[in-house]
Write a protein that holds these residues in place. Structure first.
Motif, PDB file in Angstrom:
ATOM      1  N   PRO A   3      67.276  14.368  66.285  1.00 44.67           N
ATOM      2  CA  PRO A   3      67.403  15.127  65.029  1.00 44.67           C
ATOM      3  C   PRO A   3      66.061  15.502  64.408  1.00 44.67           C
ATOM      4  N   GLN A   4      66.039  16.650  63.751  1.00 48.31           N
ATOM      5  CA  GLN A   4      64.930  17.068  62.896  1.00 48.31           C
ATOM      6  C   GLN A   4      65.519  17.537  61.569  1.00 48.31           C
ATOM      7  N   GLU A   5      64.841  17.204  60.492  1.00 50.25           N
ATOM      8  CA  GLU A   5      65.245  17.644  59.159  1.00 50.25           C
ATOM      9  C   GLU A   5      64.015  18.132  58.404  1.00 50.25           C
ATOM     10  N   GLU A   6      64.133  19.241  57.752  1.00 44.79           N
ATOM     11  CA  GLU A   6      63.066  19.783  56.908  1.00 44.79           C
ATOM     12  C   GLU A   6      61.740  19.922  57.668  1.00 44.79           C
ATOM     13  N   GLY A   7      61.862  20.155  58.990  1.00 47.01           N
ATOM     14  CA  GLY A   7      60.669  20.332  59.800  1.00 47.01           C
ATOM     15  C   GLY A   7      60.050  19.053  60.313  1.00 47.01           C
ATOM     16  N   PHE A   8      60.680  17.904  60.075  1.00 42.14           N
ATOM     17  CA  PHE A   8      60.141  16.619  60.517  1.00 42.14           C
ATOM     18  C   PHE A   8      61.118  15.930  61.469  1.00 42.14           C
ATOM     19  N   VAL A   9      60.556  15.194  62.419  1.00 43.44           N
ATOM     20  CA  VAL A   9      61.380  14.424  63.352  1.00 43.44           C
ATOM     21  C   VAL A   9      61.597  13.048  62.737  1.00 43.44           C
ATOM     22  N   HIS A  10      62.480  12.987  61.746  1.00 39.32           N
ATOM     23  CA  HIS A  10      62.843  11.688  61.166  1.00 39.32           C
ATOM     24  C   HIS A  10      64.363  11.611  61.085  1.00 39.32           C
ATOM     25  N   TYR A  11      64.887  10.416  61.363  1.00 39.58           N
ATOM     26  CA  TYR A  11      66.331  10.269  61.516  1.00 39.58           C
ATOM     27  C   TYR A  11      66.694   8.789  61.494  1.00 39.58           C
ATOM     28  N   VAL A  12      67.989   8.510  61.433  1.00 40.45           N
ATOM     29  CA  VAL A  12      68.503   7.148  61.343  1.00 40.45           C
ATOM     30  C   VAL A  12      69.376   6.868  62.568  1.00 40.45           C
ATOM     31  N   VAL A  13      69.181   5.698  63.160  1.00 47.04           N
ATOM     32  CA  VAL A  13      70.027   5.218  64.249  1.00 47.04           C
ATOM     33  C   VAL A  13      70.752   3.976  63.738  1.00 47.04           C
ATOM     34  N   ALA A  14      72.062   4.000  63.747  1.00 44.23           N
ATOM     35  CA  ALA A  14      72.865   2.856  63.309  1.00 44.23           C
ATOM     36  C   ALA A  14      73.468   2.181  64.528  1.00 44.23           C
ATOM     37  N   SER A  15      73.374   0.843  64.578  1.00 44.41           N
ATOM     38  CA  SER A  15      73.895   0.113  65.732  1.00 44.41           C
ATOM     39  C   SER A  15      74.102  -1.345  65.369  1.00 44.41           C
ATOM     40  N   GLU A  16      75.269  -1.862  65.680  1.00 42.70           N
ATOM     41  CA  GLU A  16      75.588  -3.282  65.551  1.00 42.70           C
ATOM     42  C   GLU A  16      75.294  -3.826  64.154  1.00 42.70           C
ATOM     43  N   GLY A  17      75.687  -3.090  63.134  1.00 38.54           N
ATOM     44  CA  GLY A  17      75.487  -3.562  61.779  1.00 38.54           C
ATOM     45  C   GLY A  17      74.050  -3.561  61.314  1.00 38.54           C
ATOM     46  N   ARG A  18      73.216  -2.776  61.980  1.00 35.12           N
ATOM     47  CA  ARG A  18      71.809  -2.666  61.626  1.00 35.12           C
ATOM     48  C   ARG A  18      71.428  -1.186  61.602  1.00 35.12           C
ATOM     49  N   ARG A  19      70.325  -0.883  60.927  1.00 38.25           N
ATOM     50  CA  ARG A  19      69.847   0.499  60.876  1.00 38.25           C
ATOM     51  C   ARG A  19      68.399   0.556  61.339  1.00 38.25           C
ATOM     52  N   ILE A  20      68.090   1.603  62.076  1.00 39.90           N
ATOM     53  CA  ILE A  20      66.720   1.897  62.491  1.00 39.90           C
ATOM     54  C   ILE A  20      66.364   3.261  61.910  1.00 39.90           C
ATOM     55  N   ILE A  21      65.291   3.306  61.121  1.00 42.48           N
ATOM     56  CA  ILE A  21      64.835   4.560  60.533  1.00 42.48           C
ATOM     57  C   ILE A  21      63.549   4.979  61.232  1.00 42.48           C
ATOM     58  N   ILE A  22      63.600   6.098  61.933  1.00 43.01           N
ATOM     59  CA  ILE A  22      62.428   6.633  62.632  1.00 43.01           C
ATOM     60  C   ILE A  22      61.746   7.641  61.714  1.00 43.01           C
ATOM     61  N   LEU A  23      60.453   7.433  61.461  1.00 43.41           N
ATOM     62  CA  LEU A  23      59.685   8.307  60.594  1.00 43.41           C
ATOM     63  C   LEU A  23      58.760   9.205  61.406  1.00 43.41           C
ATOM     64  N   ASP A  24      58.313  10.265  60.780  1.00 44.92           N
ATOM     65  CA  ASP A  24      57.404  11.249  61.372  1.00 44.92           C
ATOM     66  C   ASP A  24      56.107  11.194  60.564  1.00 44.92           C
ATOM     67  N   THR A  25      55.022  10.674  61.167  1.00 48.80           N
ATOM     68  CA  THR A  25      53.731  10.570  60.469  1.00 48.80           C
ATOM     69  C   THR A  25      52.698  11.543  61.018  1.00 48.80           C
ATOM     70  N   LEU A  26      53.185  12.580  61.707  1.00 46.87           N
ATOM     71  CA  LEU A  26      52.298  13.592  62.283  1.00 46.87           C
ATOM     72  C   LEU A  26      51.860  14.601  61.223  1.00 46.87           C
ATOM     73  N   GLU A  27      50.573  14.889  61.179  1.00 49.84           N
ATOM     74  CA  GLU A  27      50.046  16.043  60.455  1.00 49.84           C
ATOM     75  C   GLU A  27      49.149  16.802  61.418  1.00 49.84           C
ATOM     76  N   PRO A  28      49.563  17.986  61.885  1.00 48.59           N
ATOM     77  CA  PRO A  28      48.772  18.714  62.880  1.00 48.59           C
ATOM     78  C   PRO A  28      47.323  18.880  62.440  1.00 48.59           C
ATOM     79  N   GLY A  29      46.410  18.610  63.377  1.00 52.11           N
ATOM     80  CA  GLY A  29      44.996  18.720  63.093  1.00 52.11           C
ATOM     81  C   GLY A  29      44.367  17.461  62.549  1.00 52.11           C
ATOM     82  N   ARG A  30      45.173  16.471  62.257  1.00 50.51           N
ATOM     83  CA  ARG A  30      44.657  15.208  61.728  1.00 50.51           C
ATOM     84  C   ARG A  30      44.950  14.096  62.715  1.00 50.51           C
ATOM     85  N   HIS A  31      43.968  13.226  62.934  1.00 54.67           N
ATOM     86  CA  HIS A  31      44.162  12.113  63.853  1.00 54.67           C
ATOM     87  C   HIS A  31      44.950  10.992  63.195  1.00 54.67           C
TER      88      HIS A  31
END
Length: 282
Positions: free
Chosen positions: A93-121
């Motif tokens: 999934p992508q939302e608002e131009g960012f690759v961030h999304y939620v994975v739900a599994s076995e009564g737990r949640r995993i939140i994947i964040l997008d910390t990319l800024e093009p041109g910045r290390h």
């Protein structure tokens, strides 16, 4: 739940070479996860998936991951390109131009964040991303939650790769997760080393890379005075296994490849195993 993590694959460092060194190291780790005794429930790939963000490298990465009999959930790193990534990972999934999304599994949640800024290390975490994360945390304040991101928000001490605690993105991220007791841990990559540290009431665990690692040198670095210190070393390809149970979150760091077995569970070792296990409460 058993979660595997690979990071900093840097596929395509050797351009247009399908048998490149970094691909060989990735395949070595994937074989350990698929064929070894600790097959995970899912795999997190925490950024710098490719070296140059080119479409061909993402195609080869998708081919590599296709052999996995468990789901693979990727995150963006500073070497990545969202558009080229999306062409070969259309189900992420992508939302608002960012690759961030939620994975739900076995009564737990995993939140994947997008910390990319093009041109910045270094990392980035803008108001849009902060608002999105706050909304995801607010919508479920009780389920145990894992946060996954490429850039560590901590100052690890390797001068040329450090994150400064006063960087605006770090301050914004810290404010967004403040007062959230259900955050089990924060998993990161980027530093090509195994590092763990307490931070903001939780633990930041940084996985070593499948690509070559950073040398451990904690001395200050003067950008005006090269001192010939090692920066990149060819340690074994690495990965992490995160065991997440009702009792908590435990991380094991491992390397792939052949190694000599010095003892095994046979009749000679059986008495010791019995003594150790009999000491535990029934």
């Amino acid at each position: 739940m058993l979660i595997a993590q690979v990071t900093d694959i840097h596929l395509g460092f050797d351009r247009d070479n399908p048998g490149e060194f970094n691909r060989q190291r990735l395949d070595q780790v994937l074989r350990a996860l698929i064929e070894g005794p600790n097959r995970p429930d899912l795999l997190l790939a925490t950024g710098d998936l490719t070296e140059y963000g080119d479409a061909g490298s993402y195609r080869r990465l998708a081919e590599a991951f296709s052999q996995c009999p468990f789901p693979v959930w990727p995150a963006m790193g500073n070497h990545d390109d969202r558009a080229n990534f999306a062409r070969h990972f259309p189900n992420v999934p992508q939302e608002e131009g960012f690759v961030h999304y939620v994975v739900a599994s076995e009564g737990r949640r995993i939140i994947i964040l997008d910390t990319l800024e093009p041109g910045r290390h270094g990392g980035a975490f803008c108001e849009v991303r902060a608002t999105w994360l706050a909304a995801r945390l607010d919508e479920d304040a009780h389920t145990p939650t894992l946060i996954v991101m490429h850039h560590p928000p901590i100052e690890a001490g390797i001068d040329w790769m450090n994150t400064h605690p006063d960087e605006p993105w770090v301050q914004r991220f810290a404010a967004t997760i403040a007062g959230r007791p259900n955050i089990a841990a924060i998993l990161c990559g980027h530093l090509h080393r195994t590092i763990a540290a307490p931070w903001q009431g939780t633990t930041v665990a940084i996985c070593s890379s499948t690509a070559p690692q950073l040398a451990l040198d904690l001395r200050p670095m003067d950008t005006g005075q090269p001192d010939d210190r090692p920066m990149i070393v060819a340690d074994a390809a690495a990965y992490a296994l995160h065991r997440w149970t009702d009792a908590g979150f435990v991380t094991h760091f491992e390397t792939a490849g052949e190694r000599a077995t010095l003892a095994k569970f046979d009749e000679r070792m059986q008495p010791l195993v019995r003594i150790l296990m009999d000491e535990r409460p029934a």
